[in-house]
Write an enzyme that holds these catalytic residues in place. Structure first.
Site, short mmCIF file in Angstrom:
data_model
loop_
_atom_site.label_atom_id
_atom_site.label_comp_id
_atom_site.label_asym_id
_atom_site.label_seq_id
_atom_site.Cartn_x
_atom_site.Cartn_y
_atom_site.Cartn_z
N HIS A 90 4.85 36.62 -11.72
CA HIS A 90 5.67 36.63 -12.93
C HIS A 90 6.39 37.96 -13.12
O HIS A 90 7.47 38.00 -13.71
CB HIS A 90 4.82 36.27 -14.14
CG HIS A 90 4.35 34.86 -14.10
ND1 HIS A 90 5.15 33.80 -14.47
CD2 HIS A 90 3.20 34.31 -13.64
CE1 HIS A 90 4.49 32.67 -14.27
NE2 HIS A 90 3.32 32.95 -13.78
N ARG A 122 11.35 27.78 -19.15
CA ARG A 122 9.89 27.75 -19.07
C ARG A 122 9.33 27.81 -20.49
O ARG A 122 9.06 28.88 -21.02
CB ARG A 122 9.39 28.93 -18.24
CG ARG A 122 9.97 29.00 -16.84
CD ARG A 122 9.43 30.23 -16.10
NE ARG A 122 10.00 30.37 -14.77
CZ ARG A 122 11.07 31.10 -14.47
NH1 ARG A 122 11.69 31.78 -15.44
NH2 ARG A 122 11.52 31.18 -13.24
N GLU A 171 6.69 19.44 -7.08
CA GLU A 171 6.03 20.69 -6.70
C GLU A 171 4.67 20.45 -6.07
O GLU A 171 3.92 21.40 -5.83
CB GLU A 171 5.92 21.63 -7.90
CG GLU A 171 5.30 21.02 -9.13
CD GLU A 171 5.38 21.93 -10.34
OE1 GLU A 171 5.55 23.15 -10.17
OE2 GLU A 171 5.27 21.42 -11.47
N ASP A 180 5.37 26.44 -6.18
CA ASP A 180 4.13 25.68 -6.09
C ASP A 180 4.14 24.71 -4.91
O ASP A 180 3.11 24.45 -4.31
CB ASP A 180 3.87 24.92 -7.39
CG ASP A 180 3.05 25.74 -8.39
OD1 ASP A 180 2.28 26.61 -7.94
OD2 ASP A 180 3.20 25.53 -9.60
N CYS A 208 14.57 24.42 -8.59
CA CYS A 208 14.47 25.43 -9.65
C CYS A 208 13.49 26.54 -9.27
O CYS A 208 13.22 27.42 -10.07
CB CYS A 208 14.07 24.80 -10.98
SG CYS A 208 12.42 24.06 -10.98
#
Length: 559
Positions: free
Chosen positions: A188, A295, A430, A454, A501
């Site tokens: 992140h 998100r 994902e 992911d 994405c």
């Protein structure tokens, strides 16, 4: 001069003082104090500072999400000054001789227990508020810096890595770049850096020493180098490189307003990924065609308790309104795994990446899911909304999510609350399971968006947060790319669009392949829009398609 080598995950060059992120310290020591008046004065000083902080948070929440969002912090302000609460703390300090940290903790626990025992649901909910303000005051007493940065000037922020809950509280105006001892390209911290358009370097390990605090550093996100106390020649070279990067950005700015069309006429939509309403400015500034991933979990990470329907509605409404009719794809709550939120009280799991997360939590706790969907549909009246469900593995999950959407729409209709009838529903591809059954899933939804971070993790059985697995976490692996092609082909067979994405969407080494596969959309960090547009406009798809797809499907591909 000291040079430290790491891995660059967000390009650019920045110079400034090195500052180590100040995380909450451990547990305090319970002790007896001699000067009880001085200790009570210490509490009063911390109480005043807490009230000031809460006032600032209230104003920030009001600006971002309206008056109701600000009310939580204003309520906390009042509770900080509550006479019973303060008298209890004063008693523990002056009568029992406890230090302020222990006194605040004990008084807060007693008052929280009293609230929790009440029959009225409103007062029961205040128990969590008392705990929260007590934690804040104790943190101030212990010298904890709210938001992790206590500096008057912008800094190069250093840390082991930052959790999502920490990144959301950062004062972005104070950050010139990131350097972390751990982390990964899909952490992140890295994602935030790319959104902000600032350099970031990960994986420097123990080379980053606390005694370097305050020293002047230059970071180069392209090469992954961190230079402390650079000599004149090195500084001149890196500052020249910085100027060249800025000049290149000026040239890219000339692409604003231009279509994302290849030399032979193949068009692709270039959208942006964001984490909060404030990021919309960066989307518009960089000429993003829409938002391909909002998100929404960061709204939850930014709250001390479950965000209300109105709080979420105001945030979604603001994004949709600010985007002026451009498409906004909002992902429903995606927590669990590396994004944990205390007030959800999720059980400890041995393998959280494979556990109760994302859509699974929403289906298991429908009251949370329903609140979010009501806020989303209400906001849909203010723009072009699409809703996307994460972590799908089965058709039945999608059908359950769609049932909840229908229930919410019926309720809003009965209540006379306006919403759009043209909200598209999509899913994230994902997991390998979703890609393999994408032919069936495509019959259920309006679009696919491939979450490559992911998808790579689950396909290669490789933890995306584990920096030690860097060379094994290969997003270019043929297995990952073949799953992307499979999902795209199956989407098109059912007449729906398919995009990416994940971070891979901005990988310019793969742009030609993505165009060859026929992807309809790439959603990237705002600062990646113009470089990606340039790459698309330089590509002759017909020339490269046969070779690239042949290589992808060939057995000769190096695995």
């Amino acid at each position: 001069m000291i040079t430290i080598q790491g891995k660059g995950v967000s390009t650019g060059v920045a110079a400034g003082p090195l500052y180590f992120y100040q995380r909450a310290k451990g547990t305090f020591t319970r002790r007896q104090v001699e000067d009880r008046e001085a200790e009570f004065a210490r509490f009063k000083e911390a109480q005043t500072k807490a009230i000031e902080q809460l006032g600032e948070l209230a104003e920030k929440a009001r600006a971002e999400a309206g008056d109701e969002a600000a009310m939580l912090f204003e309520t906390h302000q009042m509770m900080c000054e509550d006479l019973d609460y303060e008298e209890a703390i004063e008693g523990f300090i002056k009568e029992q001789g406890l230090n302020a940290e222990a006194a605040v903790t004990d008084a807060g626990a007693i008052q929280a227990e009293a609230f929790a025992a009440m029959d009225d649901e409103y007062f029961k909910a205040r128990a969590a508020d008392v705990k929260d303000i007590s934690t804040r005051i104790v943190g101030i007493l212990m010298g904890v810096v709210q938001g992790g940065i206590d500096s008057e000037v912008p800094v190069i922020l250093a840390s082991d890595d930052l959790a999502p809950s920490e990144t959301v509280q950062l004062d972005k105006s104070k950050i010139l770049g990131f350097v972390t001892s751990g982390g990964s390209g899909s952490s992140h911290t890295a994602i935030l850096a790319r959104t902000m358009g600032i350099p970031a370097i990960i994986g420097v390990g123990e080379q980053l020493k606390p005694e370097y605090q305050g020293r002047e550093v230059i970071v180069d996100g392209g090469t992954g180098s961190v230079v402390l106390d650079a000599d004149e020649e090195t500084r001149a070279r890196l500052m020249k490189k910085r100027a060249e990067i800025l000049k290149r950005q000026e040239l890219l700015n000339q692409l604003k307003g231009q279509p994302n069309v290849s030399k032979d006429g193949q068009e692709i939509r270039v959208y942006c990924n964001i984490g909060n309403p404030e990021d919309v400015h960066a989307v518009l500034e960089n000429d993003g065609g829409g938002i391909g991933l909002f998100r929404s979990e960061f709204l939850y990470l930014n709250c001390d308790d479950y965000p209300t329907e109105d709080y979420q509605f105001e945030a979604y409404k603001r994004v949709l309104s600010d985007m002026g009719g451009k498409e906004v794809v909002i992902r429903t709550l995606d927590i669990g795994a590396d994004k944990m939120i205390g007030y959800f009280n999720l059980p400890q799991e041995e393998n959280p990446a494979l556990g109760n997360r994302a859509l699974r939590i929403c289906l298991n706790r429908p009251e949370i899911f329903k609140t979010q969907l009501r806020a989303l549909y209400r906001a849909s009246a203010y723009g072009r909304l699409s809703i996307m469900f994460p972590m799908v593995t089965s058709v039945w999950e999608v059908r359950e999510a769609k049932k909840m959407c229908e229930l919410v729409k019926k309720e809003l209709t009965a209540e006379g609350i306006p919403f759009s009838d043209e909200v598209d529903l999509g899913i994230m591809i994902e997991t390998p399971a979703a890609a393999v059954i994408s032919d069936r899933l495509a019959k259920e939804v309006d679009f696919f968006s491939i979450g490559t971070n992911d998808l790579t993790q689950y396909t290669l059985a490789c933890d995306r947060q584990n920096n030690d697995l860097g060379r094994f976490f290969n997003a270019h692996h043929p297995a990952v790319l073949r799953l992307i092609k499979m999902a795209c082909d199956n989407a098109h067979k059912e007449g729906i669009w398919c995009g990416i994405c994940g971070e891979l969407g901005a990988d310019l080494e793969l742009t030609e392949l993505f165009l060859s596969i026929g992807l309809d959309e790439l959603s990237v960090s705002p600062r990646s829009v113009l470089p990606l547009r340039q790459k698309v406009r330089e590509t002759q798809v017909r020339v490269v398609r046969e070779k690239l797809l042949g290589d992808l499907l060939s057995d000769k591909n190096e695995l």
